[in-house]
Design an enzyme around this catalytic site. Structure first.
Site, PDB file in Angstrom:
ATOM      1  N   SER A   1       6.676  29.186  75.926  1.00  0.00           N
ATOM      2  CA  SER A   1       5.517  28.914  75.086  1.00  0.00           C
ATOM      3  C   SER A   1       4.237  29.527  75.668  1.00  0.00           C
ATOM      4  O   SER A   1       3.994  29.460  76.868  1.00  0.00           O
ATOM      5  CB  SER A   1       5.348  27.402  74.960  1.00  0.00           C
ATOM      6  OG  SER A   1       4.201  27.110  74.208  1.00  0.00           O
TER       7      SER A   1
ATOM      8  N   CYS B   1       0.044  20.492  79.794  1.00  0.00           N
ATOM      9  CA  CYS B   1      -0.934  21.583  79.777  1.00  0.00           C
ATOM     10  C   CYS B   1      -2.099  21.232  80.696  1.00  0.00           C
ATOM     11  O   CYS B   1      -2.784  20.235  80.480  1.00  0.00           O
ATOM     12  CB  CYS B   1      -1.467  21.853  78.372  1.00  0.00           C
ATOM     13  SG  CYS B   1      -2.666  23.203  78.382  1.00  0.00           S
TER      14      CYS B   1
ATOM     15  N   LEU C   1      -4.931  26.101  74.931  1.00  0.00           N
ATOM     16  CA  LEU C   1      -4.205  25.811  73.699  1.00  0.00           C
ATOM     17  C   LEU C   1      -4.837  26.375  72.434  1.00  0.00           C
ATOM     18  O   LEU C   1      -4.965  25.658  71.432  1.00  0.00           O
ATOM     19  CB  LEU C   1      -4.022  24.285  73.550  1.00  0.00           C
ATOM     20  CG  LEU C   1      -3.078  23.653  74.562  1.00  0.00           C
ATOM     21  CD1 LEU C   1      -3.108  22.136  74.416  1.00  0.00           C
ATOM     22  CD2 LEU C   1      -1.653  24.162  74.370  1.00  0.00           C
TER      23      LEU C   1
ATOM     24  N   ASN D   1      -3.996  31.192  83.997  1.00  0.00           N
ATOM     25  CA  ASN D   1      -4.545  31.234  82.649  1.00  0.00           C
ATOM     26  C   ASN D   1      -5.219  29.915  82.345  1.00  0.00           C
ATOM     27  O   ASN D   1      -4.799  28.858  82.807  1.00  0.00           O
ATOM     28  CB  ASN D   1      -3.456  31.549  81.613  1.00  0.00           C
ATOM     29  CG  ASN D   1      -2.783  30.293  81.094  1.00  0.00           C
ATOM     30  OD1 ASN D   1      -3.294  29.621  80.186  1.00  0.00           O
ATOM     31  ND2 ASN D   1      -1.650  29.946  81.697  1.00  0.00           N
TER      32      ASN D   1
ATOM     33  N   LYS E   1       3.842  29.137  70.594  1.00  0.00           N
ATOM     34  CA  LYS E   1       2.590  28.705  71.238  1.00  0.00           C
ATOM     35  C   LYS E   1       2.343  27.216  70.989  1.00  0.00           C
ATOM     36  O   LYS E   1       2.581  26.729  69.887  1.00  0.00           O
ATOM     37  CB  LYS E   1       1.427  29.544  70.690  1.00  0.00           C
ATOM     38  CG  LYS E   1       0.051  29.143  71.203  1.00  0.00           C
ATOM     39  CD  LYS E   1      -0.122  29.434  72.683  1.00  0.00           C
ATOM     40  CE  LYS E   1      -1.334  28.715  73.275  1.00  0.00           C
ATOM     41  NZ  LYS E   1      -1.355  28.766  74.751  1.00  0.00           N
TER      42      LYS E   1
ATOM     43  N   ASN F   1       5.897  23.562  83.730  1.00  0.00           N
ATOM     44  CA  ASN F   1       4.697  24.176  83.181  1.00  0.00           C
ATOM     45  C   ASN F   1       3.936  24.787  84.368  1.00  0.00           C
ATOM     46  O   ASN F   1       4.456  24.840  85.478  1.00  0.00           O
ATOM     47  CB  ASN F   1       3.850  23.128  82.456  1.00  0.00           C
ATOM     48  CG  ASN F   1       2.983  23.748  81.363  1.00  0.00           C
ATOM     49  OD1 ASN F   1       2.338  24.780  81.586  1.00  0.00           O
ATOM     50  ND2 ASN F   1       2.948  23.139  80.205  1.00  0.00           N
TER      51      ASN F   1
ATOM     52  N   ASN G   1       4.893  19.134  75.020  1.00  0.00           N
ATOM     53  CA  ASN G   1       4.123  19.676  76.130  1.00  0.00           C
ATOM     54  C   ASN G   1       3.174  18.597  76.640  1.00  0.00           C
ATOM     55  O   ASN G   1       2.050  18.467  76.172  1.00  0.00           O
ATOM     56  CB  ASN G   1       3.377  20.930  75.643  1.00  0.00           C
ATOM     57  CG  ASN G   1       2.420  21.493  76.665  1.00  0.00           C
ATOM     58  OD1 ASN G   1       2.351  21.029  77.792  1.00  0.00           O
ATOM     59  ND2 ASN G   1       1.667  22.489  76.261  1.00  0.00           N
TER      60      ASN G   1
ATOM     61  N   GLY H   1       8.412  33.428  80.975  1.00  0.00           N
ATOM     62  CA  GLY H   1       7.020  33.322  80.542  1.00  0.00           C
ATOM     63  C   GLY H   1       6.201  34.554  80.854  1.00  0.00           C
ATOM     64  O   GLY H   1       6.300  35.580  80.176  1.00  0.00           O
TER      65      GLY H   1
HETATM   66  C1  LIG Z   1      -1.040  32.660  78.988  1.00  0.00           C
HETATM   67  C2  LIG Z   1      -0.143  31.458  79.062  1.00  0.00           C
HETATM   68  C3  LIG Z   1      -0.193  30.483  78.053  1.00  0.00           C
HETATM   69  C4  LIG Z   1       0.620  29.357  78.101  1.00  0.00           C
HETATM   70  N1  LIG Z   1       0.578  28.450  77.072  1.00  0.00           N
HETATM   71  C5  LIG Z   1       1.442  27.388  77.068  1.00  0.00           C
HETATM   72  C6  LIG Z   1       1.510  26.482  75.966  1.00  0.00           C
HETATM   73  O1  LIG Z   1       0.807  26.628  74.954  1.00  0.00           O
HETATM   74  N2  LIG Z   1       2.382  25.453  76.022  1.00  0.00           N
HETATM   75  C7  LIG Z   1       3.209  25.269  77.118  1.00  0.00           C
HETATM   76  O2  LIG Z   1       3.993  24.322  77.118  1.00  0.00           O
HETATM   77  N3  LIG Z   1       3.187  26.111  78.158  1.00  0.00           N
HETATM   78  C8  LIG Z   1       2.326  27.171  78.166  1.00  0.00           C
HETATM   79  N4  LIG Z   1       2.326  28.051  79.229  1.00  0.00           N
HETATM   80  C9  LIG Z   1       3.252  27.814  80.366  1.00  0.00           C
HETATM   81  C10 LIG Z   1       4.518  28.647  80.226  1.00  0.00           C
HETATM   82  O3  LIG Z   1       5.229  28.317  79.056  1.00  0.00           O
HETATM   83  C11 LIG Z   1       5.405  28.441  81.455  1.00  0.00           C
HETATM   84  O4  LIG Z   1       5.768  27.086  81.538  1.00  0.00           O
HETATM   85  C12 LIG Z   1       4.729  28.820  82.757  1.00  0.00           C
HETATM   86  O5  LIG Z   1       3.937  29.969  82.574  1.00  0.00           O
HETATM   87  C13 LIG Z   1       5.717  29.071  83.900  1.00  0.00           C
HETATM   88  O6  LIG Z   1       6.611  30.120  83.613  1.00  0.00           O
HETATM   89  P1  LIG Z   1       6.387  31.659  84.098  1.00  0.00           P
HETATM   90  O7  LIG Z   1       6.135  31.619  85.570  1.00  0.00           O
HETATM   91  O8  LIG Z   1       7.646  32.348  83.715  1.00  0.00           O
HETATM   92  O9  LIG Z   1       5.195  32.154  83.339  1.00  0.00           O
HETATM   93  C14 LIG Z   1       1.507  29.190  79.208  1.00  0.00           C
HETATM   94  C15 LIG Z   1       1.560  30.151  80.210  1.00  0.00           C
HETATM   95  C16 LIG Z   1       0.757  31.278  80.156  1.00  0.00           C
HETATM   96  C17 LIG Z   1       0.848  32.306  81.249  1.00  0.00           C
END
Ligand SMILES: Cc1cc2nc3c(=O)[nH]c(=O)nc-3n(C[C@H](O)[C@H](O)[C@H](O)COP(=O)(O)O)c2cc1C
Ligand SMILES: Cc1cc2nc3c(=O)[nH]c(=O)nc-3n(C[C@H](O)[C@H](O)[C@H](O)COP(=O)(O)OP(=O)(O)OC[C@H]3O[C@@H](n4cnc5c(N)ncnc54)[C@H](O)[C@@H]3O)c2cc1C
Ligand code: FES
Lengths: 245, 302
Positions: free
Chosen positions: B20, B130, B72, B68, B44, B192, B127, B265
């Site tokens: 997401s 966040c 949301l 980041n 998202k 997350n 979620n 992600g």
């Molecule tokens: C730009 C960005 C936006 C994100 N937005 C959300 C979100 O809206 N909802 C959510 O549950 N996680 C969100 N995440 C977290 C990711 O889904 C993920 O849990 C986290 O980045 C760890 O995984 P990764 O290391 O592969 O990025 C976001 C991450 C990034 C980098």
């Protein structure tokens, strides 16, 4: 957008901290001037967005200033090395707008994308006047390239060491040039001033810190009169849509 | 070589799900490759009302990762249900994961209920983690009672399996995980982002307008793996692993630690083809490691 390895065929220093990087590879995804590439730099997690300054069937020319660790690392890349690029990002300038004598105003490293823009405007039978703005004489780059297009080029320096002393507005005042539209890219303060001062419409190119460069992360959003836009997909915005806070 | 797996009773062609917030509502990636190769897609994070999110800068870099503080940004549940999900259905034929966020219990329940009624929603991903919004998000996920309360309230209305996405910003992940399981969660997703920050040295001020941001990318992989392992040891419900995954080997490692599926992600942001390339690399990696069925390795390291 294309992602691929591009061969560095030229890498040269233009001023103390500004470099030109020319790469060879697929340019079919570049549709307009003002679009950008996102460069992978070894050891750095995020890519670095740099505007396309010029391009043709198989080369892309980029001009960048060293501002931090990533761009510093890039200066060590030698000709013959391959770099991973995302190419053809952003919306680019619209050169089909109705105008005859557009102003093309660039400040510092906002100047590079205006080179290809000016070429496009000339092809579309418009008569652009270029104003490029620097702090001082030693920082001037791309002047000859603009000049060789046969258009009027005005240079300003803040300290008056070359051309008109002051800012873009001083160049307009001094030369008394007539214009009916503008295209601009440069520091935020300059963009704001142009937007509030010039009485004609135009297009403004924006910058923001980016996570992806292609619309995937919502990292680069900004407000416009027609709602939220992502700088990476809507890099260039019509002046009547622009909102400065 | 069999790369199929299963998540809360629903089959997945493969375990790879873009995480997401890194894949929008799918549209941004549709011209890069045929999305139907993906196991599923997590959309998202969606709230009741449309949100612009935080001021910029929202993105910062760090060694082997990024921060980041998007906050949301989303068009609100109505637009997601009426526009985004039908649009996504045209290009992606499999069930998707609906990431749901809220600022109150009522909001979580309302958004989850609306989402769970949409045909192409396969799972609700709650979620509660966040880190980038005040008075919501993570505050529900860092307290076992709150997390349990949201979980059971959403379970009561959801027509689809409910997966709770947990925050790593806690002392004991298993306490929250167990609370969610007891409250009826069908699955868990971890992790997350971790709470981090950077300074702008020239300005001598925090770089992100929000001051802090969520840390993700390659560097967080060992933390995510540890939390999956600890959680899988004590929980029975399936786990989606997430955090720092960028290769097929990472996927296998997470599955060995107890994950039934794996989200990718930040890797999508620096390489838009990452999820596809990982899926394509799975059989080769499995062959190297003598794995016939991917499901055979889930939790083998426990
Ligand atoms: C730009 C960005 C936006 C994100 N937005 C959300 C979100 O809206 N909802 C959510 O549950 N996680 C969100 N995440 C977290 C990711 O889904 C993920 O849990 C986290 O980045 C760890 O995984 P990764 O290391 O592969 O990025 C976001 C991450 C990034 C980098
Ligand atoms: C669409 C677009 C086009 C650009 N075109 C050019 C160009 O043609 N020539 C040029 O010299 N510069 C250009 N820039 C700015 C350039 O991207 C930054 O100067 C560069 O990313 C700095 O990297 P660094 O590692 O040296 O700096 P660091 O400060 O070490 O970088 C840390 C992080 O912040 C980001 N960052 C830092 N400054 C900026 C900035 N001003 N804008 C966006 N991200 C930033 C970096 O990308 C990186 O993720 C452009 C920016 C954008 C958004
Ligand atoms: S940089 Fe990711 S959406 Fe613009």
């Amino acid at each position: 957008m294309t992602k691929g390895l591009y061969l560095i065929i030229r890498h040269e220093r233009l001023t103390d901290n500004v470099y030109r990087l020319v790469v060879e590879g697929d340019t079919s995804s570049i549709l307009r001037s003002g679009q950008f590439v996102n460069i992978e730099i070894e050891r750095f997690y995020l890519r670095r967005p740099i505007s396309i300054s010029d391009y043709d069937g198989n080369t892309i020319s980029l001009i960048y200033k060293v501002v931090g660790e990533g761009t510093e690392a890039l200066t060590h890349y030698k000709e013959g090395r391959e770099i991973d690029l995302l190419v053809g990002l952003g919306n680019g300038f619209d050169t089909d707008t109705v105008c005859h004598k557009p102003l093309v105003i660039g400040g510092g490293v906002g100047i590079p994308p205006l080179l290809k823009l000016t070429k496009e405007l000339i092809t579309k039978d418009k008569q652009p006047t270029v104003i490029i703005c620097f702090n001082t004489k030693d920082e001037i780059f791309l002047y000859n390239e603009f000049k060789s297009l046969g258009v009027d080029v005005l240079v300003t320096t803040v300290d008056g060491s070359y051309g008109v002393k002051g800012f873009y507005s001083d160049a307009i005042k001094e030369s008394g040039i007539k214009y009916d539209y503008y295209y601009t890219c440069g520091p935020l303060a300059m963009l704001k001033d142009i937007h509030s001062t010039l009485s004609v419409q135009g297009q403004i190119s924006f910058e923001e810190r980016m996570g992806c460069g292609f619309g995937g992360c919502m990292g680069c959003s900004h407000k416009t009169k027609s709602g939220y836009k992502r700088v990476c997909t809507d890099t260039i915005i019509n002046s009547d849509e622009v909102l400065f806070d | 070589m069999n790369i199929k797996t299963e998540l809360c009773g629903l089959p997945l062609d493969n375990p790879i799900i873009p995480a997401s917030g890194t894949f929008g509502f799918g549209q941004e990636y549709k011209d890069f490759y045929d999305l139907n190769i993906l196991g599923s897609i997590s959309i998202k994070g969606t709230t009741r009302e449309a949100r612009f999110g935080n001021p910029t800068p929202r993105i910062a870099e760090c060694k082997a990762g990024m921060l980041n503080a998007v906050g949301l940004q989303n068009p609100g549940v109505k637009a997601v249900v009426d526009i985004e999900l039908p649009e996504l259905k045209k290009i992606y034929l499999k069930p998707i994961v609906a990431n749901v966020c809220g600022f109150s219990l009522d909001e979580y329940v309302e958004v989850a209920q609306l989402m769970s009624e949409v045909e192409n929603v396969g799972w609700i991903e709650l979620n509660v983690s966040c880190p980038n919004v005040k008075h919501g998000g993570m505050s529900f996920g860092t307290d076992a009672c709150c997390a349990a309360e949201v979980t059971s309230a959403v379970k009561a209305v959801s027509k689809k399996p409910v997966i709770v996405k947990l925050s790593p910003n806690v002392t004991d992940i298993t306490e929250i995980a167990l609370a969610c399981q007891e409250a009826g969660a069908d699955g868990l997703c971890l992790i997350n982002t971790l709470l981090g920050m950077r300074l702008d040295l020239k300005n001598r001020k925090p770089l992100l307008a929000n001051v802090t941001g969520g840390f993700s990318g390659d560097a967080v992989f060992p933390i995510a793996l540890r939390m999956i392992y600890q959680t899988a040891k004590v929980c029975k419900i399936p786990i989606i692993g997430c955090g720092g995954v960028s290769t097929a080997r990472d996927v296998i490692e997470m599955m060995m630690a107890g994950a039934s599926a794996v989200q990718v992600g930040s890797a999508n942001l620096i390489n838009p083809f990452a999820s596809k390339e990982i899926i394509e690399a799975m059989p080769k990696e499995m062959k190297k490691l003598g794995i016939q069925n991917l499901t055979d390795i889930i939790g083998v390291a426990l």
